[in-house]
Design a protein around this motif. Structure first.
Motif, short mmCIF file in Angstrom:
data_model
loop_
_atom_site.label_atom_id
_atom_site.label_comp_id
_atom_site.label_asym_id
_atom_site.label_seq_id
_atom_site.Cartn_x
_atom_site.Cartn_y
_atom_site.Cartn_z
N GLY A 92 0.79 -1.22 0.00
CA GLY A 92 0.00 0.00 0.00
C GLY A 92 0.82 1.27 0.00
N PHE A 93 0.12 2.37 0.25
CA PHE A 93 0.75 3.69 0.26
C PHE A 93 -0.21 4.65 0.96
N ALA A 94 0.35 5.75 1.44
CA ALA A 94 -0.48 6.79 2.06
C ALA A 94 -0.92 7.82 1.04
N VAL B 129 2.50 -5.07 5.36
CA VAL B 129 3.27 -6.02 4.57
C VAL B 129 3.75 -5.33 3.31
N ALA B 130 5.06 -5.18 3.17
CA ALA B 130 5.65 -4.56 1.99
C ALA B 130 6.04 -5.62 0.97
N ALA C 15 8.55 1.71 -0.39
CA ALA C 15 8.58 2.91 0.45
C ALA C 15 7.17 3.33 0.86
N GLY C 16 6.16 3.00 0.04
CA GLY C 16 4.78 3.31 0.41
C GLY C 16 4.35 2.57 1.66
N GLY D 164 3.88 5.83 10.06
CA GLY D 164 2.86 6.78 10.47
C GLY D 164 1.86 6.26 11.49
N ILE D 165 1.81 4.93 11.67
CA ILE D 165 0.82 4.31 12.57
C ILE D 165 1.53 3.82 13.82
#
Length: 229
Positions: free
Chosen positions: A116-118, A165-166, A176-177, A184-185
């Motif tokens: 994922g990503f922010a 999970v990257a 990096a996402g 951030g969490i």
């Protein structure tokens, strides 16, 4: 739920604590999660909705937005009697999951965020025109959302157990996402898998191992499903 969102076509399988799936842009439950659904459903009530334009869900009558999509995904669980649940998001679904946790804290018990990503980076934004040309028009609204997505300000508000999970060989969303989500969490767990983007299809067992370990580690309060007895 906004009028522009049809009720999402939803599959419910398994028994146990609630687990709500949020698939990726232009994907579907079948396309993203089919290889891992039986293992997820072995100890969970899995609620698996398809976004507008995916699976059997009709196209929405207005552009998609993250708040509306997150609300529709949550509504799909509540409509099926699953009142509290972990949310497992993949790719675009990680932002759906984060926004669902912020908008519905009384329902979301934990998060699993994969590939994922922010907010989209330049690489992802640069891929969208070609990606859009390859997809049927019914799925274009998924991609049209992406340039406007940003859950960076939501991350400090997340107060539930979270696993990130990257996918380190990802050709679509850079790892990096995922690191940004984990950073951030508060208290987020972070793990990496050597895989391209759709890790649940490419390396299902490597993905299931940390995900099931995390879900099974949740406390009874976190795992409470709220399914009527």
């Amino acid at each position: 739920m906004p009028h522009s969102f049809p009720a999402l076509a939803t599959t419910v399988v398994g028994t146990g604590p609630g687990l709500l799936l949020a698939h990726g842009a232009t994907g579907s439950i079948e396309g993203n999660f089919a290889p891992v659904l039986p293992a997820l459903a072995a100890a969970h009530t899995v609620v698996a909705p398809d976004y507008p334009g995916s699976g059997a869900t009709p196209v929405a009558d207005a552009p998609l937005d993250l708040d509306g999509l997150s609300d529709a995904v949550v509504d799909s669980a509540v409509r099926h009697g699953v009142e509290r649940f972990a949310v497992l998001g993949f790719s675009l679904g990680t932002l759906v999951a984060v926004r669902a946790a912020v908008r519905h804290p009384e329902r979301v018990t934990a998060l699993v965020l994969t590939a994922g990503f922010a907010r989209p980076d330049e690489q992802l934004l640069g891929l969208i025109p070609g990606w859009r040309a390859e997809e049927p028009p019914a799925l274009h609204p998924h991609l049209d959302m992406v340039p406007f997505l940003d859950v960076t300000a939501d991350l400090p508000e997340i107060a539930v157990p979270t696993l990130v999970v990257a996918t380190t060989a990802d050709s679509l969303v850079r790892p990096a996402g995922s690191r940004a989500l984990a950073d951030g969490i508060r208290g987020a767990r972070y793990t990496e898998i050597d895989s391209d983007h759709v890790v649940m299809v490419e390396r299902p067992q490597a993905w299931l191992s940390p995900v099931l370990d995390f879900l099974h580690s949740l406390s009874p309060a976190d795992r409470k499903d709220g399914v009527p007895r």
